[in-house]
Every structure is written in C-alpha cells, then in structure tokens.
Write a protein that holds these residues in place. Structure first.
Motif, PDB file in Angstrom:
ATOM      1  N   LEU A 295       6.156  12.055   4.084  1.00  0.00           N
ATOM      2  CA  LEU A 295       5.095  11.596   5.542  1.00  0.00           C
ATOM      3  C   LEU A 295       4.831   9.633   5.162  1.00  0.00           C
ATOM      4  O   LEU A 295       4.158   9.025   5.627  1.00  0.00           O
ATOM      5  N   LEU A 296       4.120   9.501   4.274  1.00  0.00           N
ATOM      6  CA  LEU A 296       4.495   8.231   3.078  1.00  0.00           C
ATOM      7  C   LEU A 296       4.323   8.152   2.280  1.00  0.00           C
ATOM      8  O   LEU A 296       5.525   8.954   1.681  1.00  0.00           O
ATOM      9  N   ASP A 297       5.011   6.508   1.876  1.00  0.00           N
ATOM     10  CA  ASP A 297       5.320   6.567   0.477  1.00  0.00           C
ATOM     11  C   ASP A 297       4.676   6.311  -0.415  1.00  0.00           C
ATOM     12  O   ASP A 297       3.168   5.944  -0.118  1.00  0.00           O
ATOM     13  N   ALA A 298       5.012   5.913  -1.665  1.00  0.00           N
ATOM     14  CA  ALA A 298       4.082   5.849  -2.909  1.00  0.00           C
ATOM     15  C   ALA A 298       3.147   4.809  -2.989  1.00  0.00           C
ATOM     16  O   ALA A 298       2.443   5.010  -3.457  1.00  0.00           O
ATOM     17  N   ASP A 299       3.186   3.515  -2.012  1.00  0.00           N
ATOM     18  CA  ASP A 299       1.996   3.139  -2.098  1.00  0.00           C
ATOM     19  C   ASP A 299       1.159   3.049  -0.319  1.00  0.00           C
ATOM     20  O   ASP A 299       0.442   2.213  -0.462  1.00  0.00           O
ATOM     21  N   GLY A 300       1.355   4.946   0.121  1.00  0.00           N
ATOM     22  CA  GLY A 300       0.412   4.775   1.163  1.00  0.00           C
ATOM     23  C   GLY A 300       1.412   4.230   2.413  1.00  0.00           C
ATOM     24  O   GLY A 300       0.211   4.759   3.457  1.00  0.00           O
ATOM     25  N   ALA A 301       2.035   3.469   2.499  1.00  0.00           N
ATOM     26  CA  ALA A 301       2.303   3.246   3.525  1.00  0.00           C
ATOM     27  C   ALA A 301       3.537   4.621   4.939  1.00  0.00           C
ATOM     28  O   ALA A 301       3.649   5.534   3.701  1.00  0.00           O
ATOM     29  N   VAL A 302       3.132   4.051   5.316  1.00  0.00           N
ATOM     30  CA  VAL A 302       3.734   5.499   6.232  1.00  0.00           C
ATOM     31  C   VAL A 302       5.042   4.955   6.600  1.00  0.00           C
ATOM     32  O   VAL A 302       6.198   4.255   7.101  1.00  0.00           O
ATOM     33  N   VAL A 303       5.625   6.223   6.615  1.00  0.00           N
ATOM     34  CA  VAL A 303       7.225   6.312   7.150  1.00  0.00           C
ATOM     35  C   VAL A 303       7.270   6.834   8.394  1.00  0.00           C
ATOM     36  O   VAL A 303       6.789   7.224   9.299  1.00  0.00           O
ATOM     37  N   ALA A 304       8.166   5.570   8.934  1.00  0.00           N
ATOM     38  CA  ALA A 304       8.402   5.732  10.489  1.00  0.00           C
ATOM     39  C   ALA A 304       9.231   7.083  10.740  1.00  0.00           C
ATOM     40  O   ALA A 304      10.000   7.168  11.047  1.00  0.00           O
ATOM     41  N   SER A 305       8.462   7.196  11.989  1.00  0.00           N
ATOM     42  CA  SER A 305       9.492   8.572  12.972  1.00  0.00           C
ATOM     43  C   SER A 305      10.250   9.123  11.543  1.00  0.00           C
ATOM     44  O   SER A 305      11.715   9.780  11.552  1.00  0.00           O
ATOM     45  N   PRO A 306       9.208  10.329  11.165  1.00  0.00           N
ATOM     46  CA  PRO A 306       9.637  11.356   9.727  1.00  0.00           C
ATOM     47  C   PRO A 306      10.603  12.212  10.909  1.00  0.00           C
ATOM     48  O   PRO A 306      11.593  12.782   9.927  1.00  0.00           O
ATOM     49  N   ASN A 307      10.815  12.564  11.931  1.00  0.00           N
ATOM     50  CA  ASN A 307      11.050  13.980  13.043  1.00  0.00           C
ATOM     51  C   ASN A 307      10.988  13.115  14.421  1.00  0.00           C
ATOM     52  O   ASN A 307      10.045  12.679  14.907  1.00  0.00           O
TER      53      ASN A 307
END
Length: 547
Positions: A295-307
């Motif tokens: 749900l998040l990348d290693a830098d805390g960025a949000v993963v868009a539309s994961p599901n």
C-alpha cells in the motif's frame, strides 16, 4: 546505508471502524471516545476502505501474517492446523532474515503452530525494549484482547474492572446508544452496544500506553506505527457474517516525516496487504507468491489504486458448516452463498451462549408463539428476522453508499443487473486465479496434510562447511547456542488451539547471513516448515568451547 525504520503493529479484536477518526465516514463512529487513536490518525493516514479476508479471527489473522488468501492456502476454517504450500511463510521470518528483531505479544491464532523461526520472542513479555542493541531495527506486534466479544458479556463487576480506565464522561449509556437497524432495539442489544464502545475506549487507553513508551524511548520519529483490527464486532450480523459490519476494519498508519499528517486513503485495501507493505517499508523484497499488494512504497509514498476489489470468504466456524464468498469495491458488496438452504445463524455452542444471540433466539421463539395464536409476528423486523431464518438468498448485492447497513438486497433487481454481472465475473476471476480449497471436503483436505492422520516431520538440517540446508521444501533452519531444557507447560488461554509456540526457554535464530550460526561453540540446529513437526535437533561444533 540508511537504517530501516522500526515497525510497531498494534491490533485489537472484534471491532469495526468505530473510532472518532471515522465519524462521518463509518456509521456509528460518531459515538466513539478514542482520543489516542484519533490523534494517531491526525498524525498519519486513515484508511477508509480496509477489509478483512474473513469475518472471524484465525482465518483473518492467517491472511495478515502470510499475505495470502485463506481460501488459497487452506487456512479458511475456524480453527484448523493447516499445511500451507511450501513457499508460504509467516512474513516476520523475512524481517528477521533482514536483521530485524521481531517480537509478538503474545496472541497468535495464525491457523498453524507458530514455528520458532517466526519471532525472536513470542510471549507475554515480548517488547521492542528487549532487542539486543539500541541500533537493532525492530518489528513489534501487540494484540489487545480488550475488545474481544467475550468482554462484552462479562458480569457487571468484571466489566467494571475491565474498563477501569474509562472515565465516567466517556461511558456510553445503553438508553441513548445507537442500535443498528439489523438488531432489535431491546435491553440486551443496547447494553451490548454500549459496552462494545466502552471497551474500545479502554483499548484506546492501552494503545496510548504503548505510544507513550515509544515517545519515552525516543523512537516515535523512527517508527512506523500501524493500527488494525481483525474483523467486525462480536454481535450477530457482524462477526461471523460476510457483511460490511463483519469485514470493514479500521486501519491507521503513522510514519513521521514520510506520511503527511491527516492523510486519508480512500482506495480499497485488504488487511492482507499489510504483510507486503511492511516488507516494502523495511526494504525487504516482497515474495512473488504473496497475494497482497503493498500500500506504500519504501519512502512512504502511497501506491495508487492497489486493489479494485477486496475479496473474502466464510467457511466452517466452530460447528457451523457453511461456505460463502464475497467481493467489495468502493461502493458495493456482493455475496455468493454456496449453501443458501442453511440458516445464517446456525447453532454454535460458543456464540449461542452470548446475550445477543440468546436475545435473537428468544424473540424468534416468541414470534413462533404469536404464529401459534393466529397472529402475525411483530417482534422482529423483516431485516432482523432474516438473521434467524431457516435459509438465506443465493446471492446478495448492496449499494453501500445509499445503504450502509445493507438493508436492501439488490441481487434480484433488474435495474442492477449490470452491477451484479460485473461482481459475478470479478468473483469468478478471483477464484480462478487463486483457487478455492473450500471446494474440498475438510476431512479430505486434512488427509492430504496429514497422511494416515500423522503430522509430517521436517527433515533434519544438513551442514556442509558454512552451508546449512534442509531437504524439506519450504523449510527454514534455525539454531541456538542454548542447551536443551524441559519445555515449559503452556499456561496461556487457548494456547494449543491458537498455535502458541513451545516455550523451551531457548533463543532460536534463523540460519542466514543476518544471524549465522557461530563456529566457536556448540550449536543446536533444527528445521521447521509451516504445518509440519519440527525436525530432530542436530548438534554441531560439539567439541568447541568459547575462549
């Protein structure tokens, strides 16, 4: 190299998003008194559409700890001792292999006996404060039992002790508490809902203690804090039901300096996504076999539309034999029942002893007396009566935006035929992609795991120079320099049922580059695989002595 963040998981049992932070987002949340969790959400990110994989504890927690759908790996029946496919591991092992100090306090219930490879410490004393050095990154999980359904039904004195930290002005009055429309507006339900909210307030205090300890240790800025619950409230049509009340969960993540305060995540997520997300945050590669999505990348960025959809299932729960599957997107829920001829509220010894279940049974019985007298029943509404009906519809479809309590089944409405077809296709696609072991008779499934009724045994590890290996596919080799001792008798409640690890008083580490077995002292090795019996121990460096 940048030091990876510490990670603190705080979970609780049997609640929906009934926190002040969800007021206006989730029905009933406006009644919450949860200042510490509201503060955590204000400092981090609130997830509005997080869903469990199952509406009951062990299957849901198995998904969270493996990152895999229970129906795909065999952990869908409540409770069981599954043998997942060999590539499936408890994700904390990957953190240990990356150098993390991983602890669990103390509840497990992952549908497998918890292997010694899972945690550095899995006990009531497990805490990040016990890590070997202040610079060792930690993963620490705490599982609060405060809100478990059993606590709602305590006697008055025991409940008062259980909620000792709830101030009078935060207590909920049964006379004014809101009761959802699927429950009768009677004293047992009013009392149960008031107590449910009070228990969440008590848990909020306990969570505050952990957050304060993090601050005291100067670790708050370096630690990702994750709060979640396993499934919905311990009342009818929530826990043990494939409804939004049973599956919609609170999820809050705080990471100072990486996640903007007051962030809101409105995409559909699985709680199962927490395993790959935690690995990603720790800088660990996510195994290809995991079904969850970071749900998040290693830098805390949000993963868009994961599901696009969140999927879930219901299978055997205690004595209740059933099988249903569900899909949920941002606005609708679809449910498919494979046994519509079976009642939704089958007899089950444990919940049938709870006041809310007893109250529904009492009212259904009283309605039967009304019918016997020639009168139409009027003690339950049609929605409430459906809970104690002899059968259920084959399919259900609800518009959660217009109908958050799922009162109007749209599955037979021609106006919603296109939506129904879309969800049918989504559910079929999910099952085709991952499989569904719920199709098998449970006894036949168990027979494949334990041929002849005997638990399979992991092969002994082999040592060749500095290489340690095991012939059993999926096995993990662990080692200890602690000499064998008598195992302590388990005194934790439900210890055997929930897979509590054997307390042998020894510190087991994974044989890997982050924790290689020493060569200057005697070392005991053994191999373990989920669902298998641990191998016999192998003693190496027998003649070695420390200087």
């Amino acid at each position: 190299m940048t030091r990876p963040p510490n990670i603190l998981w705080i979970s609780t049992h049997d609640i929906g998003p009934h926190l002040g932070a969800y007021a206006g987002v989730h029905p009933g949340a406006e009644q919450a008194r949860t200042p510490r969790l509201d503060g955590l959400a204000a400092e981090g990110m609130r997830f509005d559409l997080a869903f469990a994989a199952a509406p009951i504890c062990a299957p849901s927690r198995s998904a969270i700890m493996t990152g895999c759908f229970p129906t795909a790996i065999g952990t869908m029946h409540m409770r069981t001792k599954a043998v997942p496919p060999p590539q499936v591991r408890l994700f904390s092992e990957h953190l240990r292999e990356a150098g993390y100090y991983a602890t669990n306090n103390w509840f497990t219930d992952f549908q497998v006996p918890t292997p010694p490879s899972a945690f550095d410490d899995c006990s009531a004393h497990a805490h990040w404060r016990n890590r070997p050095t202040p610079d060792t990154p930690f993963f620490a999980a705490f599982h609060l039992l405060t809100t478990h359904e059993s606590q709602i039904y305590l006697d008055d004195d025991a409940f008062a002790r259980r909620t000792a930290h709830v101030p009078d002005h935060h207590r909920h009055d049964p006379a004014t508490v809101a009761v959802p429309p699927y429950h009768p507006d009677t004293e047992p339900f009013r009392r149960s809902w008031a107590r449910y909210h009070d228990l969440i307030t008590e848990a909020d205090h306990e969570i505050g203690v952990l957050l304060d300890q993090l601050e005291e240790d100067g670790l708050a800025d370096d630690t990702v804090v994750v709060f979640w619950s396993d499934h919905g409230p311990g009342v009818p049509r929530a826990k043990r039901w494939l409804t939004d009340a049973g599956l919609h969960e609170p999820l809050i993540v705080r990471w100072p300096g990486r996640i903007a305060p007051g962030s809101v995540h409105r995409d559909v997520v699985h709680l199962m996504d927490l395993a790959p997300t935690t690995l990603r945050l720790a800088g660990v590669d996510v195994p290809a076999h995991m079904h969850g999505t970071p749900l998040l990348d290693a830098d805390g960025a949000v993963v868009a539309s994961p599901n696009t959809y969140a999927f879930g299932g219901l299978d055997r729960q205690g004595e209740m034999q059933d099988r249903s599957r569900t899909a949920r997107d941002a606005t609708h829920r679809y449910v498919r029942h494979y046994h519509p001829d079976r009642p939704p509220m089958q007899h089950c010894a444990y919940p049938d002893g709870l006041h809310t279940w007893q109250e529904l049974r009492r009212l259904a019985s009283a309605e039967a007396v009304q019918r016997a007298g020639g009168a139409l029943p009027d003690l339950l509404t049609p929605l409430q009566r459906a809970l104690v009906a002899a059968a259920k519809p084959a399919e259900e479809l609800y518009d959660l935006v217009a109908d958050p309590h799922e009162q109007h089944n749209l599955a037979a409405d021609p106006a919603h035929a296109a939506t129904l077809a879309r969800f049918r296709g989504a559910l079929d696609g999910w099952l085709a992609t991952y499989g569904d072991l719920g199709e098998l008779d449970e006894d036949d499934l168990v027979a494949t795991w334990r041929p002849g009724g005997t638990q399979q045994v992991t092969a002994e590890p082999r040592v060749a120079g500095t290489v340690v290996e095991c012939a059993t596919e999926g096995a993990v080799v662990v080692w200890t320099a602690d000499a064998p001792a008598a195992a302590a008798e388990d005194t934790a409640p439900l210890g055997e049922a929930i897979g509590t690890p054997v307390a042998d008083g020894r510190q087991w580490r994974i044989a890997c580059p982050a924790s290689p077995p020493p060569t200057d002292r005697p070392v005991w090795l053994k191999a373990c695989r989920l669902g298998f019996q641990d191998s016999a121990e192998v003693l190496t460096n027998e003649g070695a002595t420390t200087g």
